[in-house]
Scaffold this motif. Structure first.
Motif: not given
Length: 474
Positions: A2, A112, A125, A127, A130, A132, A134
């Motif tokens: 992403t 986040y 980053t 984490t 789950d 994922t 970002t």
């Protein structure tokens, strides 16, 4: 893969420090991402300042009431421990952070949830639970506001015993019949005070020769006297050599060959930075280390990385961390706006000078211990030519009205070359509310001759200022 999401500022940690950095940066017009792996609001809101003081407030209020004629007879019974614990739970919002999340959203920052790690310069980053991932990038700054965790010593059997740390001591839902407290600092003394009053039989084990070793010696002495009077057993000059748990009972074996038993054991033996798994190695820094910073809170050698609050090891106090956050937020905003020269001189808008000169602290024991600035030993070690002026607070009219048999002491440290205050310590019931006056005098470098004209109201405990100044002037 992403695409990375860009912000002006990325804040690692959503405790009071991270929240204040985010607030100041947003007030300066910068976009902000806040990353949090646990509860928004941080250690202070759920496992430190707020729950500990909620536990201690009924203890101190009862102690004060018992010193007032006509009132002491009404408060002779034990504390309602369950009511105190319920009150504590309400102050932690029952360990739910909905209100704090709404506050972050209200300032226009993006939250986040997940574990945040540096992944090179200006990159973080996140984490999520789950899995994922970002990726966030920062145009101007990444701030490390990850705080500290309890540091446990290497004692045989400790992992199997599952000892209390500060988190357990402030969040326990039951009162142990017996509690061993290992340590003599702020957490140790406050939690010994709270749990002894709630019904535990407390034993305090101190490796050194007294309590509150970073304050003036009389502070620890008066607190120790009060704890013993309350029923606690305080043993100094001892170390725990091993621990074991059997049948619900913890046994601590000491270096003098004796042993102490209890249902729970609290280790309050220091703090360690929560920087071990935040990707410091990706930017050339040592994982798990304290992060050295300049007075604008910028990490040495990194013009985009800031360490604010406990992670820089300047002053492990929530209020100092929030102060640093205000400074850092202002500095980040100024640099983002291209201000050519920041105010980083002494007491400048972008300089956390108070970390060096005027740090205040209150220990919410009975009696309270409060200090600002340097102790006598610290001032002498720094090379200042000083004089310590002591006063018995009981000699002040307001103290006698505050409590029968008021016991307390005050000390101010005077820089003889400049005739300003370098430090002040108060110990006694209610003195926590006196310390801000000392902080102002120290931070403002108010001359002694000017303080003489700051008249304390009569009859209040603050009249101790007059007694200190009279003693100095002779």
């Amino acid at each position: 893969m992403t695409e990375a999401i860009a912000y002006d500022v990325v804040v690692l940690g959503a405790g009071p420090v991270g929240e204040n950095v985010a607030d100041r940066a947003r007030a300066g017009g910068l976009s902000v991402a806040v990353v949090e792996s646990e509860l928004v609001g941080g250690e202070c809101s759920y496992w430190a300042c707020m729950p500990s003081k909620a536990l201690l407030r009924p203890v101190i209020a009862r102690a004060d009431a018992r010193r007032v004629p006509g009132l002491r007879q009404a408060v002779q019974g034990p504390l309602d421990a369950q009511a105190v614990l319920d009150h504590r739970d309400s102050y932690t919002s029952h360990w739910k952070d909905d209100g704090q999340v709404r506050w972050v959203e209200s300032i226009g920052a993006d939250l986040y949830r997940g574990h945040g790690r540096l992944a090179g310069p200006r990159t973080v980053t996140v984490t999520a639970d789950d899995g994922t991932v970002t990726t966030l990038t920062a145009r101007h700054a990444v701030t490390v506001c990850t705080g500290t965790r309890a540091a446990l010593p290497d004692v045989p059997g400790l992992a199997e015993v599952k000892p209390w740390t500060s988190r357990d001591a402030t969040s326990s839902g039951t009162v142990p019949d017996r509690l061993i407290v290992v340590g003599g600092g702020v957490v140790a003394t406050e939690m010994a005070t709270a749990w002894q009053a709630l019904g535990s039989r407390v034993t305090v084990l101190v490796r050194g020769d007294g309590l509150l070793g970073r304050m003036e010696p009389f502070a620890g002495e008066l607190v120790a006297d009060a704890l013993r009077e309350a029923g606690a057993d305080i043993r100094t000059g001892v170390s725990v050599k091993a621990v074991e748990r059997s049948g619900g009972i913890v046994t601590a074996t000491l270096d003098d060959g004796s042993a102490v038993e209890a249902e729970e054991i609290l280790f309050a033996t220091g703090r360690a930075p929560r920087t071990d798994d935040i990707g410091l190695e990706t930017v050339g820094l040592e994982p798990g280390s304290w992060l050295p910073v300049d007075d604008s809170l910028r990490v040495e050698g990194h013009d985009w990385l800031y360490a604010v609050g406990d992670s820089n090891h300047r002053a492990l106090l929530t209020h100092q961390g929030k102060y640093q956050a205000r400074i850092a937020g202002a500095a980040i905003t100024a640099r983002a706006q291209g201000v050519p020269l920041l105010e980083t001189d002494r007491w400048g808008a972008h300089s956390a000078t108070a970390d060096h000169a005027a740090v205040p602290q209150v220990v919410f024991t009975d009696p309270e211990a409060a200090s600002a600035g340097l102790t006598l030993a610290e001032a002498e070690a720094a090379g200042h030519r000083v004089r310590a002026v002591d006063q018995d607070i009981a000699n002040v009219a307001g103290a006698g009205l505050y409590a029968d048999g008021y016991t307390g002491k005050a000390r101010m440290i005077v820089d003889l070359d400049r005739e300003i205050l370098l430090g002040v310590t108060f110990v006694g019931p209610g003195v926590g509310e006196l310390i801000h006056s000392a902080t102002i005098a120290i931070a403002g470098e108010v001359p002694i001759d000017r303080l003489w004209h700051a008249v304390p109201a009569y009859p209040t405990v603050s009249e101790v200022w007059l007694r200190l100044l009279e003693a100095y002037r002779g």
